[in-house]
Design a protein around this motif. Structure first.
Motif, PDB file in Angstrom:
ATOM      1  N   ILE A  31       0.842  -1.199   0.082  1.00  0.00           N
ATOM      2  CA  ILE A  31      -0.108  -0.037   0.054  1.00  0.00           C
ATOM      3  C   ILE A  31       0.888   1.185  -0.045  1.00  0.00           C
ATOM      4  O   ILE A  31       0.646   2.124  -0.756  1.00  0.00           O
ATOM      5  N   VAL A  45       2.357   1.825  -3.289  1.00  0.00           N
ATOM      6  CA  VAL A  45       1.315   2.483  -4.487  1.00  0.00           C
ATOM      7  C   VAL A  45       0.990   3.901  -3.911  1.00  0.00           C
ATOM      8  O   VAL A  45       1.043   4.713  -4.902  1.00  0.00           O
ATOM      9  N   ASP A  46       1.113   4.288  -2.650  1.00  0.00           N
ATOM     10  CA  ASP A  46       1.112   5.689  -2.170  1.00  0.00           C
ATOM     11  C   ASP A  46       2.124   6.471  -2.754  1.00  0.00           C
ATOM     12  O   ASP A  46       2.038   7.712  -3.601  1.00  0.00           O
ATOM     13  N   GLU A  65       1.997   7.099  -6.462  1.00  0.00           N
ATOM     14  CA  GLU A  65       0.872   7.822  -7.120  1.00  0.00           C
ATOM     15  C   GLU A  65       1.668   9.549  -6.766  1.00  0.00           C
ATOM     16  O   GLU A  65       1.354  10.321  -7.516  1.00  0.00           O
ATOM     17  N   LYS A 112       7.293  -2.981  -3.868  1.00  0.00           N
ATOM     18  CA  LYS A 112       6.076  -3.483  -3.994  1.00  0.00           C
ATOM     19  C   LYS A 112       6.106  -4.970  -4.459  1.00  0.00           C
ATOM     20  O   LYS A 112       5.607  -5.615  -3.874  1.00  0.00           O
ATOM     21  N   ARG A 116      -4.552   1.204  -5.183  1.00  0.00           N
ATOM     22  CA  ARG A 116      -4.622   1.198  -3.898  1.00  0.00           C
ATOM     23  C   ARG A 116      -5.853   0.387  -3.351  1.00  0.00           C
ATOM     24  O   ARG A 116      -5.549  -0.093  -2.258  1.00  0.00           O
ATOM     25  N   PRO A 175       1.423   3.480   5.743  1.00  0.00           N
ATOM     26  CA  PRO A 175       0.159   4.089   5.473  1.00  0.00           C
ATOM     27  C   PRO A 175      -0.869   4.091   6.700  1.00  0.00           C
ATOM     28  O   PRO A 175      -2.043   4.507   6.468  1.00  0.00           O
TER      29      PRO A 175
END
Length: 167
Positions: free
Chosen positions: A43, A46-47, A50, A74, A124, A158
């Motif tokens: 997660i 991915v954050d 982005e 990841k 996400r 996260p």
């Protein structure tokens, strides 16, 4: 071969207590925590991916270097997660657990599929679904041990919820 026959004959008289183990080296140390941390890492990557894509312009080399590193981490953690679940499922989970938790086989299959999707995409919502499945797996695991669990927010980004044993 002869020693085995002697011990077997002696067992008929003395009735040795039968020893059982879940693996070749009965360590008894299993914990879904690594799978949960790996899901949180997916997660987080991915954050970061982005954020890097939507952030202010950065030098191309910095962008590509950072993005490549986020992707590698990841991928690594999605695979680590699958490995940890596979080991617990294969070495610890017994038929009695499957009987008590009929959702377990499907849940493990779902974790494997979501882990693969996490490697293939930057999504996400899918990563959160992966964490939810791993958390449910952790709950079931600890229940098989007779240990209560609680849900807590991870103390690092996260900051998603994870399942921990209550000791």
């Amino acid at each position: 071969m002869m020693l085995h026959q002697v011990v077997k004959a002696f067992d008929r008289v003395v009735h040795f207590e039968e020893a059982r183990a879940h693996c070749d080296i009965p360590c008894g140390i299993y914990d879904p925590h690594l799978a949960q941390v790996a899901a949180l890492t997916v997660i987080r990557m991915v954050d970061l991916m982005e954020e890097l894509s939507k952030g202010p312009e950065v030098e191309a080399m910095v962008f590509h270097n950072s993005m490549a590193r986020y992707i590698a981490v990841k991928e690594e953690h999605a695979e680590l997660l699958k490995k940890e679940v596979r080991v617990i499922y294969g070495d610890y989970i017994k038929q009695e657990h499957l009987d008590k938790y009929p959702e377990l086989a499907g849940l493990v299959h779902k974790i494997f599929q979501l882990g693969s999707k996490a490697r293939q995409s930057v999504n996400r919502a899918q990563a959160l679904e992966l964490l939810a499945a791993v958390n449910r797996f952790a709950e079931i695991y600890w229940e098989t041990k007779g240990i209560a669990t609680k849900r807590v927010k991870a103390p690092y980004k996260p900051s998603e919820e994870m399942v921990l044993p209550v000791l």
